[in-house]
Design a protein around this motif. Structure first.
Motif, PDB file in Angstrom:
ATOM      1  N   LEU A 108       0.842  -1.192   0.000  1.00  0.00           N
ATOM      2  CA  LEU A 108       0.000   0.000   0.000  1.00  0.00           C
ATOM      3  C   LEU A 108       0.877   1.242   0.000  1.00  0.00           C
ATOM      4  O   LEU A 108       1.808   1.368   0.793  1.00  0.00           O
ATOM      5  N   THR A 109       0.578   2.183  -0.893  1.00  0.00           N
ATOM      6  CA  THR A 109       1.290   3.464  -0.918  1.00  0.00           C
ATOM      7  C   THR A 109       0.264   4.590  -0.964  1.00  0.00           C
ATOM      8  O   THR A 109      -0.794   4.459  -1.588  1.00  0.00           O
TER       9      THR A 109
ATOM     10  N   ALA B 250       2.686   0.918   5.626  1.00  0.00           N
ATOM     11  CA  ALA B 250       2.541   1.377   4.248  1.00  0.00           C
ATOM     12  C   ALA B 250       3.691   2.324   3.911  1.00  0.00           C
ATOM     13  O   ALA B 250       4.562   2.595   4.735  1.00  0.00           O
TER      14      ALA B 250
ATOM     15  N   TRP C 166       3.073   2.058  -9.936  1.00  0.00           N
ATOM     16  CA  TRP C 166       2.068   1.205  -9.315  1.00  0.00           C
ATOM     17  C   TRP C 166       1.571   0.213 -10.333  1.00  0.00           C
ATOM     18  O   TRP C 166       1.757   0.374 -11.536  1.00  0.00           O
TER      19      TRP C 166
ATOM     20  N   GLY D 113      -3.455  -1.658  -9.185  1.00  0.00           N
ATOM     21  CA  GLY D 113      -3.174  -0.893  -7.983  1.00  0.00           C
ATOM     22  C   GLY D 113      -3.570   0.567  -8.064  1.00  0.00           C
ATOM     23  O   GLY D 113      -3.352   1.319  -7.115  1.00  0.00           O
TER      24      GLY D 113
ATOM     25  N   SER E 297      -6.048   3.124  -7.455  1.00  0.00           N
ATOM     26  CA  SER E 297      -7.279   3.126  -6.653  1.00  0.00           C
ATOM     27  C   SER E 297      -8.431   3.799  -7.372  1.00  0.00           C
ATOM     28  O   SER E 297      -9.595   3.468  -7.127  1.00  0.00           O
TER      29      SER E 297
ATOM     30  N   PHE F  25      -0.013  -0.626  -4.655  1.00  0.00           N
ATOM     31  CA  PHE F  25      -1.322   0.026  -4.698  1.00  0.00           C
ATOM     32  C   PHE F  25      -1.159   1.511  -4.393  1.00  0.00           C
ATOM     33  O   PHE F  25      -0.426   1.891  -3.486  1.00  0.00           O
TER      34      PHE F  25
ATOM     35  N   LEU G 199     -11.301   1.932   1.890  1.00  0.00           N
ATOM     36  CA  LEU G 199     -10.056   1.439   2.477  1.00  0.00           C
ATOM     37  C   LEU G 199     -10.263   0.265   3.432  1.00  0.00           C
ATOM     38  O   LEU G 199      -9.576  -0.761   3.322  1.00  0.00           O
TER      39      LEU G 199
ATOM     40  N   ILE H  76      -8.926  -3.598   2.646  1.00  0.00           N
ATOM     41  CA  ILE H  76      -7.951  -4.300   3.477  1.00  0.00           C
ATOM     42  C   ILE H  76      -8.535  -5.596   4.011  1.00  0.00           C
ATOM     43  O   ILE H  76      -7.903  -6.662   3.952  1.00  0.00           O
TER      44      ILE H  76
ATOM     45  N   PHE I 278       0.643  -7.451   4.051  1.00  0.00           N
ATOM     46  CA  PHE I 278       1.027  -6.117   3.602  1.00  0.00           C
ATOM     47  C   PHE I 278       2.424  -5.778   4.104  1.00  0.00           C
ATOM     48  O   PHE I 278       2.841  -6.248   5.150  1.00  0.00           O
TER      49      PHE I 278
END
Length: 282
Positions: free
Chosen positions: A47-48, A71, A193, A197, A199, A227, A245, A249, A259
């Protein structure tokens, strides 16, 4: 029966031995537990989060904490919902907490500088989104672009006492050959990404509702994917993070995904070899 120590001292010695044995047993179990956790993962998602309006910053932090997830954050000095900027002193508590919680950090250029095109002499035409030259095209040398990336590093260190990781992300993800060389010469590895990924939190809500974006991510993400989301987007009416979110997850966890930060990503972990997850740029 006579003891070589007073009874109270003997009891203390016995208790100490029991505690020491228990601690040794727990330490011996840690590698096995770590291996078991890794074995239980069917894949890893990275996750970014890029800075933005910061409207979802605290929600993102709390969600990651609740799920014990680390993250990677890419920082620029962007205007926020509070009328200040994301790297102003008012945001120091957030960045310090995130750093202490073990997240990773990269530069997103200080003024969120978009690349326009390469120039024949090795220079780069750019357009800052914020700062004194906001909206005006500039012709920069690679050294000037490097300085722009390092401005984030200097501000982050002033706010947190820590250096950034040697990672960067170009605003909009747009690269040119000269720009990529400039980042590499400056000591930063670029991070994009995965197709799945993206979003979609930058897209209009009426055409790309949160339910659609959630389904796309859950169905498309696979092991090793990076992501991308933002810590708040001005243009999206139906905010992404509150709706997507948490279920994203949870859904990925139910599929067996774990993760990690980009410090553990196969493409970037060599940058941190021998230093664990606390490595920072010198």
């Amino acid at each position: 029966m006579k003891y070589p120590f007073p009874k109270r001292q003997l009891n203390g010695l016995v208790l100490g031995a029991i505690l020491a044995a228990g601690q040794a047993f727990a330490q011996a179990q840690q590698p096995a537990q770590a291996s078991a956790t890794a074995a239980a993962c069917k894949g890893t998602i990275y996750l970014t989060f890029d800075t933005g309006s910061q409207s979802q910053a605290e929600l993102i932090e709390q969600t990651l904490l609740r799920h014990h997830i680390k993250a990677t954050f890419f920082l620029a000095n962007e205007k926020t919902i509070h009328g200040d900027y994301s790297l102003d002193p008012g945001w120091q508590p957030l960045w310090k907490r995130l750093a202490e919680e073990g997240h990773a950090f990269g530069t997103h250029t200080f003024d969120h500088v978009y690349v326009v095109r390469d120039l024949p002499d090795g220079k780069i035409e750019v357009r800052p989104q914020f700062g004194a030259q906001a909206g005006h095209k500039q012709q920069w040398t690679p050294a000037q672009y490097c300085e722009e990336m390092q401005r984030v590093d200097k501000r982050f260190e002033a706010l947190t006492g820590r250096k950034l990781d040697p990672l960067w992300r170009a605003p909009g993800g747009k690269l040119t050959p000269n720009l990529l060389k400039a980042g590499q010469a400056c000591g930063y590895a670029h991070v994009a990404w995965a197709p799945a990924g993206f979003s979609g939190d930058e897209l209009p809500s009426d055409k790309f509702p949160n339910e659609m974006l959630l389904k796309k991510a859950l169905n498309g993400l696979k092991d090793g994917d990076i992501f991308l989301a933002h810590m708040g987007i001005w243009s999206r009416q139906d905010a992404w993070a509150p709706a997507v979110l948490e279920p994203l997850i949870t859904g990925l966890e139910q599929k067996g995904f774990c993760f990690a930060t980009l410090r553990d990503h196969p493409a970037y972990r060599h940058l941190f070899a021998g230093a664990g997850n606390t490595q920072r740029r010198p």
